[in-house]
Design a protein around this motif. Structure first.
Motif, PDB file in Angstrom:
ATOM      1  N   UNK A 157       0.831  -1.201   0.000  1.00 53.97           N
ATOM      2  CA  UNK A 157       0.000   0.000   0.000  1.00 53.97           C
ATOM      3  C   UNK A 157       0.868   1.256   0.000  1.00 53.97           C
ATOM      4  N   UNK A 158       1.919   1.253   0.822  1.00 47.58           N
ATOM      5  CA  UNK A 158       2.811   2.401   0.858  1.00 47.58           C
ATOM      6  C   UNK A 158       3.485   2.643  -0.478  1.00 47.58           C
ATOM      7  N   UNK A 159       3.859   1.560  -1.153  1.00 47.70           N
ATOM      8  CA  UNK A 159       4.496   1.706  -2.465  1.00 47.70           C
ATOM      9  C   UNK A 159       3.505   2.269  -3.485  1.00 47.70           C
ATOM     10  N   UNK A 160       2.246   1.855  -3.412  1.00 44.37           N
ATOM     11  CA  UNK A 160       1.234   2.412  -4.320  1.00 44.37           C
ATOM     12  C   UNK A 160       1.064   3.912  -4.093  1.00 44.37           C
ATOM     13  N   UNK A 161       1.133   4.332  -2.830  1.00 42.46           N
ATOM     14  CA  UNK A 161       1.047   5.765  -2.552  1.00 42.46           C
ATOM     15  C   UNK A 161       2.185   6.522  -3.247  1.00 42.46           C
ATOM     16  N   UNK A 162       3.386   5.993  -3.166  1.00 38.23           N
ATOM     17  CA  UNK A 162       4.536   6.650  -3.789  1.00 38.23           C
ATOM     18  C   UNK A 162       4.390   6.688  -5.299  1.00 38.23           C
ATOM     19  N   UNK A 221      11.761  -2.701  -2.166  1.00 39.28           N
ATOM     20  CA  UNK A 221      10.915  -2.151  -3.239  1.00 39.28           C
ATOM     21  C   UNK A 221      10.389  -0.770  -2.848  1.00 39.28           C
ATOM     22  N   UNK A 222      10.026  -0.600  -1.574  1.00 42.55           N
ATOM     23  CA  UNK A 222       9.587   0.716  -1.117  1.00 42.55           C
ATOM     24  C   UNK A 222      10.733   1.713  -1.210  1.00 42.55           C
ATOM     25  N   UNK A 223      11.928   1.303  -0.815  1.00 39.41           N
ATOM     26  CA  UNK A 223      13.079   2.207  -0.873  1.00 39.41           C
ATOM     27  C   UNK A 223      13.350   2.649  -2.301  1.00 39.41           C
ATOM     28  N   UNK A 224      13.272   1.717  -3.245  1.00 43.44           N
ATOM     29  CA  UNK A 224      13.476   2.088  -4.649  1.00 43.44           C
ATOM     30  C   UNK A 224      12.369   3.016  -5.136  1.00 43.44           C
ATOM     31  N   UNK A 225      11.140   2.735  -4.710  1.00 42.53           N
ATOM     32  CA  UNK A 225      10.012   3.576  -5.118  1.00 42.53           C
ATOM     33  C   UNK A 225      10.146   4.986  -4.560  1.00 42.53           C
ATOM     34  N   UNK A 226      10.675   5.104  -3.346  1.00 40.81           N
ATOM     35  CA  UNK A 226      10.853   6.428  -2.751  1.00 40.81           C
ATOM     36  C   UNK A 226      11.893   7.234  -3.519  1.00 40.81           C
ATOM     37  N   UNK A 227      12.986   6.577  -3.872  1.00 41.96           N
ATOM     38  CA  UNK A 227      14.001   7.286  -4.658  1.00 41.96           C
ATOM     39  C   UNK A 227      13.442   7.690  -6.025  1.00 41.96           C
ATOM     40  N   UNK A 228      12.706   6.787  -6.654  1.00 41.99           N
ATOM     41  CA  UNK A 228      12.118   7.096  -7.965  1.00 41.99           C
ATOM     42  C   UNK A 228      11.127   8.243  -7.857  1.00 41.99           C
ATOM     43  N   UNK A 229      10.348   8.267  -6.767  1.00 42.11           N
ATOM     44  CA  UNK A 229       9.399   9.355  -6.569  1.00 42.11           C
ATOM     45  C   UNK A 229      10.127  10.686  -6.419  1.00 42.11           C
ATOM     46  N   UNK A 230      11.199  10.676  -5.634  1.00 40.72           N
ATOM     47  CA  UNK A 230      11.979  11.908  -5.460  1.00 40.72           C
ATOM     48  C   UNK A 230      12.553  12.382  -6.790  1.00 40.72           C
TER      49      UNK A 230
END
Length: 240
Positions: free
Chosen positions: A162-167, A203-212
């Motif tokens: 869910x957190x990754x979908x938010x990002x 996967x969340x960490x990668x998604x956060x970097x991609x979002x940034x």
């Protein structure tokens, strides 16, 4: 429904009459067993994270007495004492903290913004806020952080689809030229920085970097926590 009283100097006051107890064990995702006046009791835990750093048998906890139809427990777990430090265990609280600090004008990164709507559907998921800001609308998702290791607040403490979908939704908004931000609120005082918990959820960490990289603003704040109130205190460096 608001779970806490009105703000005081940008803080969210905890209800009066908190009850002291001793944590025995976590029963399931949303319930704990405590010793209250020497007798076993149950309390609701409004946090689905693993919380291994908080769910320590013998830890002192503070409970909020609750009444209402359909409740399975007479208490909510509010605070946990870890190494002499109070930590807020309620994952619902960051939204209220963000809203009140925003209204008080204490968040420099969001100065001039106001909440236009809460629980906004965008990109196939629900985000916490839509703000009206001087530079235009801004989508915001807040995250509750309780894990701190070596002074670094870490999120998540377990894989979060869910957190990754938010990002991904925020990144999509930013790619379309819309304002987007994710705010990590560390509900304790001993954090000096924030970072994604790569070991818990790469996967969340990668998604956060991609979002940034897509233009999403990544912000983090630590809180002051005591048995009277919780408040957003200081911005934290973000280590991506």
């Amino acid at each position: 429904m608001r779970q806490w009283s009105l703000p005081y100097n940008g803080a969210v006051r905890l209800p009066q009459g908190l009850v002291s107890a001793t944590l025995v064990r976590r029963l399931n995702r949303f319930a704990v067993e405590v010793l209250l006046a020497g007798k076993p009791a149950r309390a609701h835990l409004a946090n689905s994270g693993r919380l291994h750093e908080l769910m320590l048998p013998g830890a002192r906890v503070l409970l909020v007495p609750r009444e209402g139809p359909g409740r399975k427990t007479a208490y909510d777990l509010a605070l946990v004492c870890v190494d002499g430090l109070w930590v807020s265990a309620d994952a619902r609280l960051p939204n209220a903290l963000f809203r009140e600090a925003l209204a008080e004008g204490r968040l420099v990164a969001f100065r001039g913004c106001r909440v236009a709507r809460s629980e906004v559907f965008y990109g196939g998921t629900r985000l916490d806020f839509l703000l009206e800001c001087p530079r235009g609308p801004l989508l915001v998702e807040t995250k509750s952080v309780t894990l701190v290791e070596d002074g670094v607040g870490l999120f998540p403490d377990a894989p979060t689809e869910r957190g990754r979908r938010h990002l991904e939704a925020l990144a999509g908004a930013a790619a379309e030229g819309k304002g987007a931000a994710v705010v990590f609120i560390v509900q304790r005082e001993d954090a000096r920085a924030f970072a994604p918990h790569r070991e818990a959820d790469p996967r969340f960490a990668r998604a956060l970097r991609a979002a940034a990289e897509a233009g999403v603003r990544v912000l983090a704040y630590r809180c002051r926590v005591d048995p009277r109130q919780v408040s957003i205190a200081d911005p934290l460096p973000v280590l991506l």
